[in-house]
Enzyme design. Sequence first.
Site, PDB file in Angstrom:
ATOM      1  N   TYR A  43      -2.219  15.112   5.588  1.00 43.06           N
ATOM      2  CA  TYR A  43      -1.841  16.664   6.088  1.00 43.06           C
ATOM      3  C   TYR A  43      -2.706  16.998   7.385  1.00 43.06           C
ATOM      4  CZ  TYR A  43      -6.179  17.324   3.456  1.00 43.06           C
ATOM      5  OH  TYR A  43      -7.541  17.299   2.927  1.00 43.06           O
ATOM      6  N   LYS A  54     -14.427   9.725  -6.745  1.00 40.78           N
ATOM      7  CA  LYS A  54     -12.958  10.006  -7.928  1.00 40.78           C
ATOM      8  C   LYS A  54     -13.023   9.030  -9.081  1.00 40.78           C
ATOM      9  CE  LYS A  54      -9.725  12.001  -4.847  1.00 40.78           C
ATOM     10  NZ  LYS A  54      -8.429  12.235  -4.351  1.00 40.78           N
TER      11      LYS A  54
HETATM   12  P1  NAP Z   1      -8.599   4.959  -0.649  1.00 44.11           P
HETATM   13  O1  NAP Z   1      -8.864   4.924  -2.077  1.00 44.11           O
HETATM   14  O2  NAP Z   1     -10.002   4.812   0.274  1.00 44.11           O
HETATM   15  O3  NAP Z   1      -7.395   4.013  -0.302  1.00 44.11           O
HETATM   16  C1  NAP Z   1      -6.916   3.763   1.130  1.00 44.11           C
HETATM   17  C2  NAP Z   1      -6.001   3.096   1.311  1.00 44.11           C
HETATM   18  O4  NAP Z   1      -5.736   2.976   2.724  1.00 44.11           O
HETATM   19  C3  NAP Z   1      -6.008   1.676   0.564  1.00 44.11           C
HETATM   20  O5  NAP Z   1      -4.534   1.307   0.243  1.00 44.11           O
HETATM   21  C4  NAP Z   1      -6.262   0.836   1.805  1.00 44.11           C
HETATM   22  O6  NAP Z   1      -5.682  -0.394   1.882  1.00 44.11           O
HETATM   23  C5  NAP Z   1      -5.467   1.609   2.909  1.00 44.11           C
HETATM   24  N1  NAP Z   1      -5.865   1.278   4.170  1.00 44.11           N
HETATM   25  C6  NAP Z   1      -6.948   1.728   4.966  1.00 44.11           C
HETATM   26  N2  NAP Z   1      -7.302   1.263   5.921  1.00 44.11           N
HETATM   27  C7  NAP Z   1      -6.297   0.672   6.329  1.00 44.11           C
HETATM   28  C8  NAP Z   1      -5.705  -0.091   7.512  1.00 44.11           C
HETATM   29  N3  NAP Z   1      -6.457   0.102   8.627  1.00 44.11           N
HETATM   30  N4  NAP Z   1      -4.513  -0.784   7.447  1.00 44.11           N
HETATM   31  C9  NAP Z   1      -3.775  -0.901   6.338  1.00 44.11           C
HETATM   32  N5  NAP Z   1      -4.117  -0.012   5.355  1.00 44.11           N
HETATM   33  C10 NAP Z   1      -5.322   0.599   5.161  1.00 44.11           C
HETATM   34  O7  NAP Z   1      -8.341   6.609  -0.185  1.00 44.11           O
HETATM   35  P2  NAP Z   1      -7.465   7.638  -1.009  1.00 44.11           P
HETATM   36  O8  NAP Z   1      -8.315   8.503  -1.786  1.00 44.11           O
HETATM   37  O9  NAP Z   1      -6.337   6.886  -1.723  1.00 44.11           O
HETATM   38  O10 NAP Z   1      -6.814   8.289   0.035  1.00 44.11           O
HETATM   39  C11 NAP Z   1      -5.784   7.778   1.033  1.00 44.11           C
HETATM   40  C12 NAP Z   1      -5.349   9.233   1.974  1.00 44.11           C
HETATM   41  O11 NAP Z   1      -4.576  10.065   1.107  1.00 44.11           O
HETATM   42  C13 NAP Z   1      -6.337  10.062   2.584  1.00 44.11           C
HETATM   43  O12 NAP Z   1      -5.666  10.180   4.008  1.00 44.11           O
HETATM   44  C14 NAP Z   1      -6.401  11.356   2.112  1.00 44.11           C
HETATM   45  O13 NAP Z   1      -6.663  12.299   2.650  1.00 44.11           O
HETATM   46  C15 NAP Z   1      -4.858  11.441   1.387  1.00 44.11           C
HETATM   47  N6  NAP Z   1      -4.969  12.344   0.274  1.00 44.11           N
HETATM   48  C16 NAP Z   1      -4.181  13.438   0.568  1.00 44.11           C
HETATM   49  C17 NAP Z   1      -4.036  14.487  -0.601  1.00 44.11           C
HETATM   50  C18 NAP Z   1      -3.331  15.891  -0.423  1.00 44.11           C
HETATM   51  O14 NAP Z   1      -3.449  16.620  -1.327  1.00 44.11           O
HETATM   52  N7  NAP Z   1      -2.458  15.698   0.306  1.00 44.11           N
HETATM   53  C19 NAP Z   1      -4.833  14.042  -2.121  1.00 44.11           C
HETATM   54  C20 NAP Z   1      -5.564  12.694  -2.039  1.00 44.11           C
HETATM   55  C21 NAP Z   1      -5.529  12.009  -0.890  1.00 44.11           C
HETATM   56  P3  NAP Z   1      -6.655  -1.709   1.031  1.00 44.11           P
HETATM   57  O15 NAP Z   1      -6.748  -1.400  -0.164  1.00 44.11           O
HETATM   58  O16 NAP Z   1      -5.918  -3.039   1.784  1.00 44.11           O
HETATM   59  O17 NAP Z   1      -8.108  -1.517   1.761  1.00 44.11           O
END
Ligand code: NAP
Length: 302
Positions: free
Chosen positions: A242, A70
């Site tokens: 989701y 992204k």
């Molecule tokens: P990302 O950029 O990789 O960010 C991950 C986030 O989760 C960061 O804030 C990270 O914290 C935190 N994290 C990961 N493992 C953790 C742990 N063990 N303990 C505490 N915090 C943790 O991922 P993203 O693209 O933002 O996606 C995040 C979620 O949103 C995913 O589950 C994705 O499926 C969902 N999503 C849903 C939609 C929808 O349409 N509903 C759209 C987009 C994304 P750190 O910064 O400390 O690593």
Amino acid sequence: MISGKSRVCGIIADPVVHSMSPLIQNFYGAETGIDFAYVPLRVLEEDVKAALEGAYALHITGLNVTIPHKQRVMAYLKEIDEDAGAIGAVNTLVRMEGGYKGYNTDASGLKRAMAEAGIKIRGQRCILIGAGGAAKAAAFVLAQEGAGAVFILNRDVKRARLLAREMNGRFGRELMEGMGLEDYKKLPQTRHSYLAVQATSVGMYHPMPAQGGEGGRFYGDASPIEEEGFYELIHTGVDIIYTPLETKFMAKVEKAGGRTMNGLTMLLYQGIEAFEKWNPKVTVSKETVEKAKKLVIASLRG
Ligand code: NAP
């Protein structure tokens, strides 16, 4: 049916096998009666530039972009929509003369889903958990929709502070504050006084064998903050995950007496916003959204 005239779109990701977008987008195409085909395309990180050049040469109308591309993809776009630029991530590309224009429909999808669920943002004290790509889109929506204050809690506190600084700069007011996950204890502890958006990947069900679990499936039965006391603060908890449809975060909010929403409508609306950009003469009806919801739920349960 695919024909010689089909408008072709797809999703680039790595991995891509878990994506619901092909199911959803092809369903929107069939329901709206257009000649449209949408395919999953696995692209490795080092191949993003080549993939975009190839897609352009192949006259692909548009692409969705998801983890892990992204942000990386932004370097190879002809244009970037202003909101997507402010968020710092794109998830939708639309073909234009000379390349692709990047948009962020995660933000517009979340905004639409929250509005439809009757979740008010204006003037609210908000807690945003996470500072990754999805959290950036959520932070943008909270600011744009007039939140009263936003406390960003993240495991990596530096990332939370950086996101707060970026958004405060962008919106020209001291609206957001970056903190660690534990720092919710420093906030005014008034019961049911915060709108919370959970935007980390904690609690998400991972369908990839590499991530462990039986039969290649692993359910992350966890929430980013486990203490019950935290959930007493929340009147409404939005989890953008989701899979599963009810996360541990949501169960905890409900147990403490708050209301919840999962990420399914956000997923459907971010897809609609993309679909309507690729097919500007077409509108996806509310009935189609409801049918798509059932289709996705059946697929997730199957
Ligand atoms: P990302 O950029 O990789 O960010 C991950 C986030 O989760 C960061 O804030 C990270 O914290 C935190 N994290 C990961 N493992 C953790 C742990 N063990 N303990 C505490 N915090 C943790 O991922 P993203 O693209 O933002 O996606 C995040 C979620 O949103 C995913 O589950 C994705 O499926 C969902 N999503 C849903 C939609 C929808 O349409 N509903 C759209 C987009 C994304 P750190 O910064 O400390 O690593």
